[in-house]
Design a protein around this motif. Structure first.
Motif, PDB file in Angstrom:
ATOM      1  N   LEU A 272       0.788  -1.235   0.000  1.00 56.20           N
ATOM      2  CA  LEU A 272       0.000   0.000   0.000  1.00 56.20           C
ATOM      3  C   LEU A 272       0.825   1.293   0.000  1.00 56.20           C
ATOM      4  N   PRO A 273       1.772   1.462   0.937  1.00 55.76           N
ATOM      5  CA  PRO A 273       2.518   2.734   0.944  1.00 55.76           C
ATOM      6  C   PRO A 273       3.262   2.979  -0.367  1.00 55.76           C
ATOM      7  N   VAL A 274       3.813   1.898  -0.932  1.00 54.66           N
ATOM      8  CA  VAL A 274       4.586   2.059  -2.160  1.00 54.66           C
ATOM      9  C   VAL A 274       3.661   2.427  -3.313  1.00 54.66           C
ATOM     10  N   LEU A 275       2.482   1.795  -3.344  1.00 55.27           N
ATOM     11  CA  LEU A 275       1.529   2.115  -4.405  1.00 55.27           C
ATOM     12  C   LEU A 275       1.104   3.577  -4.320  1.00 55.27           C
ATOM     13  N   VAL A 276       0.805   4.030  -3.094  1.00 55.07           N
ATOM     14  CA  VAL A 276       0.391   5.425  -2.906  1.00 55.07           C
ATOM     15  C   VAL A 276       1.509   6.354  -3.367  1.00 55.07           C
ATOM     16  N   LEU A 277       2.716   6.051  -2.918  1.00 56.71           N
ATOM     17  CA  LEU A 277       3.874   6.869  -3.301  1.00 56.71           C
ATOM     18  C   LEU A 277       4.022   6.895  -4.822  1.00 56.71           C
ATOM     19  N   PHE A 278       3.834   5.745  -5.435  1.00 58.46           N
ATOM     20  CA  PHE A 278       3.987   5.657  -6.885  1.00 58.46           C
ATOM     21  C   PHE A 278       2.960   6.530  -7.605  1.00 58.46           C
ATOM     22  N   PHE A 279       1.727   6.477  -7.147  1.00 58.73           N
ATOM     23  CA  PHE A 279       0.709   7.266  -7.828  1.00 58.73           C
ATOM     24  C   PHE A 279       0.945   8.759  -7.635  1.00 58.73           C
ATOM     25  N   LEU A 280       1.510   9.122  -6.493  1.00 67.92           N
ATOM     26  CA  LEU A 280       1.796  10.531  -6.254  1.00 67.92           C
ATOM     27  C   LEU A 280       2.988  11.002  -7.080  1.00 67.92           C
ATOM     28  N   ALA A 281       3.970  10.131  -7.240  1.00 73.47           N
ATOM     29  CA  ALA A 281       5.230  10.562  -7.838  1.00 73.47           C
ATOM     30  C   ALA A 281       5.523   9.841  -9.143  1.00 73.47           C
ATOM     31  N   GLN A 282       4.505   9.341  -9.784  1.00 70.61           N
ATOM     32  CA  GLN A 282       4.682   8.520 -10.979  1.00 70.61           C
ATOM     33  C   GLN A 282       5.590   9.187 -12.011  1.00 70.61           C
ATOM     34  N   ARG A 283       5.352  10.490 -12.229  1.00 71.04           N
ATOM     35  CA  ARG A 283       6.110  11.213 -13.254  1.00 71.04           C
ATOM     36  C   ARG A 283       7.608  11.143 -12.980  1.00 71.04           C
ATOM     37  N   TYR A 284       7.985  11.432 -11.736  1.00 71.83           N
ATOM     38  CA  TYR A 284       9.416  11.492 -11.396  1.00 71.83           C
ATOM     39  C   TYR A 284      10.045  10.116 -11.487  1.00 71.83           C
ATOM     40  N   PHE A 285       9.278   9.155 -11.058  1.00 77.53           N
ATOM     41  CA  PHE A 285       9.726   7.767 -11.083  1.00 77.53           C
ATOM     42  C   PHE A 285      10.078   7.369 -12.519  1.00 77.53           C
ATOM     43  N   ILE A 286       9.175   7.604 -13.423  1.00 75.33           N
ATOM     44  CA  ILE A 286       9.374   7.227 -14.826  1.00 75.33           C
ATOM     45  C   ILE A 286      10.512   8.059 -15.429  1.00 75.33           C
ATOM     46  N   GLU A 287      10.513   9.369 -15.137  1.00 77.61           N
ATOM     47  CA  GLU A 287      11.565  10.233 -15.674  1.00 77.61           C
ATOM     48  C   GLU A 287      12.936   9.742 -15.222  1.00 77.61           C
ATOM     49  N   GLY A 288      13.021   9.414 -13.947  1.00 77.28           N
ATOM     50  CA  GLY A 288      14.303   8.970 -13.402  1.00 77.28           C
ATOM     51  C   GLY A 288      14.793   7.723 -14.108  1.00 77.28           C
ATOM     52  N   LEU A 289      13.914   6.757 -14.250  1.00 78.30           N
ATOM     53  CA  LEU A 289      14.281   5.515 -14.918  1.00 78.30           C
ATOM     54  C   LEU A 289      14.710   5.804 -16.343  1.00 78.30           C
ATOM     55  N   THR A 290      14.015   6.729 -16.975  1.00 76.78           N
ATOM     56  CA  THR A 290      14.263   7.020 -18.372  1.00 76.78           C
ATOM     57  C   THR A 290      15.643   7.623 -18.560  1.00 76.78           C
ATOM     58  N   VAL A 291      15.965   8.623 -17.745  1.00 76.84           N
ATOM     59  CA  VAL A 291      17.264   9.290 -17.861  1.00 76.84           C
ATOM     60  C   VAL A 291      18.386   8.277 -17.732  1.00 76.84           C
ATOM     61  N   THR A 292      18.330   7.467 -16.677  1.00 82.55           N
ATOM     62  CA  THR A 292      19.438   6.552 -16.438  1.00 82.55           C
ATOM     63  C   THR A 292      19.475   5.446 -17.460  1.00 82.55           C
ATOM     64  N   GLY A 293      18.299   5.021 -17.916  1.00 81.80           N
ATOM     65  CA  GLY A 293      18.266   3.899 -18.841  1.00 81.80           C
ATOM     66  C   GLY A 293      18.800   4.278 -20.200  1.00 81.80           C
ATOM     67  N   LEU A 294      18.589   5.524 -20.605  1.00 81.62           N
ATOM     68  CA  LEU A 294      18.924   5.892 -21.974  1.00 81.62           C
ATOM     69  C   LEU A 294      20.356   6.326 -22.123  1.00 81.62           C
ATOM     70  N   LYS A 295      20.876   6.939 -21.092  1.00 82.57           N
ATOM     71  CA  LYS A 295      22.195   7.522 -21.294  1.00 82.57           C
ATOM     72  C   LYS A 295      23.303   6.690 -20.670  1.00 82.57           C
ATOM     73  N   GLY A 296      22.952   5.487 -20.195  1.00 82.70           N
ATOM     74  CA  GLY A 296      23.977   4.635 -19.614  1.00 82.70           C
ATOM     75  C   GLY A 296      24.905   4.131 -20.691  1.00 82.70           C
TER      76      GLY A 296
END
Lengths: 296, 328
Positions: A272-296
């Motif tokens: 539950l806490p992680v799901l709530v956090l994810f829905f609140l911060a979904q944008r940052y979560f995805i952006e973060g993964l994207t930055v690191t995944g693409l430029k590695g």
């Protein structure tokens, strides 16, 4: 237009037309995407459903999807079967310290790599990146021995103090990539105004990289919330257990028959806490993964 | 609250110590006539540098040393040369099954995982109606805590009442097979873990592929389309080369992750007769039997395997990975 000019210039039958093919492809995509979504959610719904069933209904055949009666009590019973409130406090404590240490140290280090030129910088940065590939099992035992020598086994220290030393190379990398996108001119203007390093860092850089900080925050939270091996190795007293460790012992050994309705209630509460956090911060979560995944 | 307070105090002391060290590094380097910019740079990366030396370099060396010793924590390490390795390869009845299970798992789950993630990402890259909702659902495996997921799988694979067997048993019966006991029967342990890894396909890999696909310039597809390239050709000659660096990264990350699977194994508790995953075997040897030297040797073997596989992928990458900015 019922027929379309083909690439070769000849007339095409209706089933060869682009539009029909597009429609078919789209329908297939829909079917597959929806089927996938069902496959992904069914286990999750099964978890929720099992968590609300009375003990005897868990094994019913055919399975009941809607629990009857709905046993909200399972959650209270599972929570009080072991000192989970205490485990939660311990976990939150570890996360609070670990998160602040990790955020502080990683941003400072990333700032050094992003903005300052010094001999050996690139070599050091490559070393930092290569530690991402290092399997944890190799350092596990000596690290344990270090903490043991310091007499800090069965304390929270091994789980949090490392965070002060920026132990997430991935996070440093993410923050650095983000800092590189901030125009240097902004800091140069501040230098003219007489701001020293720490002021430039705190008043210019930090506010501008907030999305990256949030991403690192979410990842770090997730890492600590998921950590099981660390607490398993370092914590001995039950009063110091984290949620994951508590659940592990709550589950019982291989010989015992686990109380599935309780365990599923615990799983749900853990998610539950992680799901709530994810829905609140979904944008940052995805952006973060994207930055690191693409430029590695 | 005693232990919390003690840790909090030590945490603050170490934090202050590291900050002090940063100032010292800066002052010291300035005294040695190092440029101001370089001195500040070194000072800023000090926390990582110290961490790297204390928590990465030193443990690496120490564990290499320990792998040649017999060490039970109570007595000092006793040098035994290659004895640990000799034993592992010739007399250890748990080692080969563990290697077999771990490698088979990696060889099955990594290719399926990377290819699957790519397919799903390509589907989700379409502008379907309500795609936002689907994407959110597809992120679930990334977001759900590992322990919650592991417990859930243990329940789904439950031989009597698990969700999976309710679908699988009738099919199995058609082929004259009995009810599968997923974690109790050695035959089914590997398939069970591969199924679990299938569910994780839509995790982090998919998110990264999704972003990579969006970065492929549209005009490449348009040109190919005008030249008469069909869907498969566009995929094969544009999509794959353009995102090949990402595929490469995912394969490497996948191998490292798959070879070190731990939490799911611990929580699902499969029969040891199927072999244990290497990281769990190392944990048991080191932290339950306190054979730290032997466990270090096992860890180095696992490390060597990871290294060899990664290097193999790296070598092969010259043939199939395309870097846009690169000149040959």
């Amino acid at each position: 237009m019922s027929t379309v000019q083909g690439a070769a210039g000849g007339k095409l039958a209706w089933w060869e037309s682009r539009r029909t093919r597009d429609t078919i492809l789209r329908s297939i995509s829909y079917v597959v995407v929806i089927a996938g979504a069902v496959v992904l959610t069914v286990p999750f719904l099964w978890m929720l459903s099992s968590s609300l069933k009375p003990a005897h209904a868990v094994f019913a055949s055919p399975p009941e999807w809607i629990p009857d009666p709905v046993m909200w009590r399972n959650y209270v019973d599972a929570w009080t079967a072991m000192p989970f409130t205490r485990f939660l406090i311990n976990t939150v404590f570890i996360i609070a310290l670990g998160l602040s240490g990790e955020l502080l140290s990683c941003t400072v280090v990333a700032y050094g790599f992003a903005r300052y030129r010094f001999p050996g910088r690139n070599v050091l940065f490559i070393i930092l990146l290569s530690t991402m590939m290092l399997p944890y099992v190799v350092t596990l035992i000596p690290t344990f021995l270090i903490w043991r020598t310091l007499g800090l086994i069965n304390t929270f220290d091994p789980l949090v103090i490392g965070a002060i030393f920026a132990w997430g190379p991935f996070h440093i990398f993410l923050l650095r990539q983000f800092m590189l996108t901030v125009p240097v001119e902004m800091e140069e203007a501040a230098i003219v105004d007489g701001a020293h390093t720490m002021q430039r860092f705190a008043y210019i850089m930090i506010p501008l990289i907030r999305p990256a900080l949030l991403a690192v925050g979410v990842f770090t939270f997730q890492a600590f919330w998921n950590d099981f091996l660390g607490p398993l190795i370092y914590l001995n007293d039950m009063s110091k257990y984290t949620m994951n460790l508590g659940i592990y012992f709550f589950m019982g050994g291989p010989a015992e028959a686990p109380q599935w309705h309780w365990l599923m209630a615990m799983s749900t509460m853990l998610a539950l806490p992680v799901l709530v956090l994810f829905f609140l911060a979904q944008r940052y979560f995805i952006e973060g993964l994207t930055v690191t995944g693409l430029k590695g | 609250m005693q232990p919390h307070l003690a840790t909090a105090i030590r945490f603050v002391i170490v934090l202050a110590g590291v900050s002090g060290l940063m100032v010292l590094v800066h002052r010291g380097l300035r005294l040695l006539n190092v440029r101001r910019e370089a001195a500040t740079g070194y000072a800023l990366i000090t926390p990582w540098l110290v961490g790297f030396l204390v928590f990465t370099s030193f443990p690496m060396i120490a564990s290499a040393y320990l792998s040649f010793t017999d060490y039970n924590i109570l007595q000092p390490p006793n040098w035994v040369g290659l004895e640990n390795f000799r034993r592992i390869f010739t007399r250890d009845i748990d080692f080969w099954p563990a290697i077999r299970l771990t490698l088979l798992y990696a060889f099955l789950s990594v290719p399926i995982g990377v290819a699957g993630a790519l397919v799903v990402a390509m589907l989700l890259a379409n502008d379907l109606r309500g795609i936002g909702i689907y994407r959110t659902v597809y992120y679930l495996p990334t977001v759900l805590p590992e322990v919650a997921v592991a417990l859930l799988w243990r329940w789904i694979f439950n031989p009597q009442a698990g969700l999976l067997n309710r679908f699988v048993v009738p099919v199995f019966r058609l082929f004259g097979l009995s009810r599968p006991d997923w974690f109790g029967d050695p035959t089914y342990v590997l398939p069970a873990f591969v199924i679990i890894s299938l569910w994780g396909i839509t995790g982090v890999n998919m998110v990264i592929f999704l972003a990579a696909l969006k970065n492929v310039p549209l005009h490449l597809y348009e040109v190919a389309f005008i030249d008469g390239a069909g869907g498969w050709k566009r995929f094969r000659h544009i999509t794959v080369p353009m995102i090949s660096p990402v595929i490469f990264l995912q394969v490497v990350r996948g191998i490292i992750g798959a070879l070190q699977i731990f939490t799911v194994y611990a929580f699902t508790n499969p029969t040891p007769r199927a072999g244990k995953f290497m990281s769990f075997y190392i944990y048991q040897t080191g932290f339950q039997q306190f054979r730290m030297g032997y466990a270090s040797a096992l860890a180095w073997i696992l490390f060597a395997i990871i290294l060899v596989l990664t290097l193999m992928v790296l070598r092969s990458s010259e043939m199939w990975v395309y870097y846009e900015g690169e000149r040959k």
